[in-house]
Write an enzyme that holds these catalytic residues in place. Sequence first.
Site, PDB file in Angstrom:
ATOM      1  CE  LYS A 106      -4.477   0.575   0.024  1.00 59.49           C
ATOM      2  NZ  LYS A 106      -5.500  -0.344  -0.476  1.00 59.49           N
ATOM      3  N   GLY A 220     -21.950   4.333  -4.492  1.00 55.87           N
ATOM      4  CA  GLY A 220     -20.765   4.609  -5.290  1.00 55.87           C
ATOM      5  C   GLY A 220     -20.476   3.411  -6.178  1.00 55.87           C
TER       6      GLY A 220
HETATM    7  P1  NAD Z   1     -17.319   5.580  -3.627  1.00 55.32           P
HETATM    8  O1  NAD Z   1     -16.592   6.756  -3.101  1.00 55.32           O
HETATM    9  O2  NAD Z   1     -17.507   5.391  -5.102  1.00 55.32           O
HETATM   10  O3  NAD Z   1     -18.794   5.517  -2.952  1.00 55.32           O
HETATM   11  C1  NAD Z   1     -19.025   5.619  -1.587  1.00 55.32           C
HETATM   12  C2  NAD Z   1     -20.530   5.744  -1.398  1.00 55.32           C
HETATM   13  O4  NAD Z   1     -20.829   5.672   0.008  1.00 55.32           O
HETATM   14  C3  NAD Z   1     -21.106   7.081  -1.895  1.00 55.32           C
HETATM   15  O5  NAD Z   1     -22.343   6.857  -2.511  1.00 55.32           O
HETATM   16  C4  NAD Z   1     -21.308   7.856  -0.589  1.00 55.32           C
HETATM   17  O6  NAD Z   1     -22.321   8.842  -0.704  1.00 55.32           O
HETATM   18  C5  NAD Z   1     -21.732   6.738   0.319  1.00 55.32           C
HETATM   19  N1  NAD Z   1     -21.646   7.070   1.738  1.00 55.32           N
HETATM   20  C6  NAD Z   1     -20.642   7.671   2.409  1.00 55.32           C
HETATM   21  N2  NAD Z   1     -20.989   7.841   3.691  1.00 55.32           N
HETATM   22  C7  NAD Z   1     -22.227   7.316   3.850  1.00 55.32           C
HETATM   23  C8  NAD Z   1     -23.135   7.190   4.939  1.00 55.32           C
HETATM   24  N3  NAD Z   1     -22.817   7.610   6.149  1.00 55.32           N
HETATM   25  N4  NAD Z   1     -24.338   6.598   4.704  1.00 55.32           N
HETATM   26  C9  NAD Z   1     -24.681   6.163   3.472  1.00 55.32           C
HETATM   27  N5  NAD Z   1     -23.876   6.264   2.410  1.00 55.32           N
HETATM   28  C10 NAD Z   1     -22.662   6.828   2.590  1.00 55.32           C
HETATM   29  O7  NAD Z   1     -16.563   4.316  -2.994  1.00 55.32           O
HETATM   30  P2  NAD Z   1     -16.505   2.826  -3.543  1.00 55.32           P
HETATM   31  O8  NAD Z   1     -15.369   2.710  -4.485  1.00 55.32           O
HETATM   32  O9  NAD Z   1     -17.850   2.363  -3.947  1.00 55.32           O
HETATM   33  O10 NAD Z   1     -16.033   2.063  -2.210  1.00 55.32           O
HETATM   34  C11 NAD Z   1     -16.944   1.777  -1.171  1.00 55.32           C
HETATM   35  C12 NAD Z   1     -16.255   0.890  -0.142  1.00 55.32           C
HETATM   36  O11 NAD Z   1     -15.768  -0.295  -0.771  1.00 55.32           O
HETATM   37  C13 NAD Z   1     -15.016   1.496   0.562  1.00 55.32           C
HETATM   38  O12 NAD Z   1     -14.948   0.958   1.867  1.00 55.32           O
HETATM   39  C14 NAD Z   1     -13.866   0.972  -0.282  1.00 55.32           C
HETATM   40  O13 NAD Z   1     -12.638   0.959   0.451  1.00 55.32           O
HETATM   41  C15 NAD Z   1     -14.368  -0.435  -0.564  1.00 55.32           C
HETATM   42  N6  NAD Z   1     -13.753  -1.085  -1.736  1.00 55.32           N
HETATM   43  C16 NAD Z   1     -13.863  -0.536  -2.967  1.00 55.32           C
HETATM   44  C17 NAD Z   1     -13.321  -1.194  -4.066  1.00 55.32           C
HETATM   45  C18 NAD Z   1     -13.468  -0.661  -5.464  1.00 55.32           C
HETATM   46  O14 NAD Z   1     -13.058  -1.359  -6.393  1.00 55.32           O
HETATM   47  N7  NAD Z   1     -14.061   0.496  -5.673  1.00 55.32           N
HETATM   48  C19 NAD Z   1     -12.636  -2.411  -3.886  1.00 55.32           C
HETATM   49  C20 NAD Z   1     -12.547  -2.963  -2.608  1.00 55.32           C
HETATM   50  C21 NAD Z   1     -13.120  -2.285  -1.537  1.00 55.32           C
END
Ligand code: NAD
Length: 432
Positions: A106, A220
């Site tokens: 990381k 998201g």
């Molecule tokens: P993103 O930034 O695209 O979306 C996050 C979403 O969560 C947004 O819609 C935001 O409005 C919402 N959110 C934030 N706070 C909130 C709350 N209190 N209540 C309700 N909704 C809330 O992020 P992402 O890429 O979709 O990632 C989401 C999670 O998945 C994170 O924990 C990330 O580390 C994990 N993750 C993502 C990936 C990936 O490929 N994108 C891979 C592994 C893990």
Amino acid sequence: MSGPINAFEMAQKQFDAVAKQLKLDSGVAETLRWPMREYSFRIPVRMEDGSLKVFQGFRVQHNDARGPNKGGIRFHPAETLDTVRALATWMTWKCAVADIPLGGGKGGVIVDPSTLTVNEKEAVCRGWVRAMWKNIGPRNDVPAPDVGTTPQMMGWMMDEYSHLVGQYTPGVFTGKPVGGGGSLGRTEATGFGVVYNIREAMKHLKMDPKKSVASVQGFGNVAQYAAIGFIEILGGTVECVSCYDRHSKKAYTYSKKGGIDPHFLISIVDEYGTIDKAKAQDSGYAVEEGDAWISKEVDVLIPAALEGQINADTAPRISKRVKLIAEGANGPTTPEADEIIKKNKIFDIPDFLCNSGGVTTSYFEQVQNDMNFYWSKAEVLEKLDQKITSAFNSVLERSEKEKIYMRDSAYMVAIDRVVKAMELRGWLTGNA
Ligand code: NAD
């Protein structure tokens, strides 16, 4: 949650508990509770106002016994070496449980990317690579995007590395844009991976996906494709999704009778995952303020927003009807909530198994880069499904055999695989 959490202390505690159950040799455990290598460096950047600013950068390589280190680079104002160490450690376990031949890494920069101009962002990215290029590469460490970094930034970083080594080397970074060395299917990968896990869990729990209803936190990247997949791959219904509204600084849950339409909601969500509330209401969506998503009368909960959402306060509000939790986000469930979930006999798919579709497809991207031959989206998703199905079933098998919770089982499967690789490479004899 109360008090600041040191993520690395948490990662070490989780590891220590499993190492004890596995009766790991104390020297082996000591090797795995710390990263093998850590880099800390300064990145000087000439800003557009003429001043010279210096940014703090990091890269941590936790363990590469199974293959090159793999993991994202975060640009965040609150980044710390301990956060990077924790995330690198978790990447080792995630790659091992997904059974991809990669280790854990990381990186980070202490910076709020929204305060930088495009040129300044590019300069920080290229500066990061100039500091690290001798210690990364397709055969030793392959970074990717994470919080605050984007596919475009990976494109710049790959370009800088290629200049420095004197040859086009797309496999040094993943998460690049499609057309710039990226893989088709990466956008869908994490959310669809969540859905493949849910499908396998439902077979085990004898749940009918077509009669199942889910509640999703977040809208998201992960949540959008988890919702689409739950409806289109499994034939189920998604009662609600939720998001954090950047404008009002409040969280909202959006639901619709008969189920939400994720494609419509995607048409009214911004790039940060905030749904346009007025447009949703005009189209008949009910909007509730707060975290209503967690107490919905559904069969499946999919926390896919951020960490710590299912905790000692919220877990008691989970409906008795919920049989399955699929952790799309990283760290959505606290240890206190785990105890409540276990007591209520809810089946939990742990985060580093459930959301491993993203890193698995990053690995596919690297494989395609190395071959200089690119697969169709259908091919990528088919291979992803095979990998996830097999990872889920290895964890389930051990959990059934040893009568342990899925999270403990996933840790055991992962740690066993890393220890085995270290043994096979002769790292544990003292001669290597
Ligand atoms: P993103 O930034 O695209 O979306 C996050 C979403 O969560 C947004 O819609 C935001 O409005 C919402 N959110 C934030 N706070 C909130 C709350 N209190 N209540 C309700 N909704 C809330 O992020 P992402 O890429 O979709 O990632 C989401 C999670 O998945 C994170 O924990 C990330 O580390 C994990 N993750 C993502 C990936 C990936 O490929 N994108 C891979 C592994 C893990």
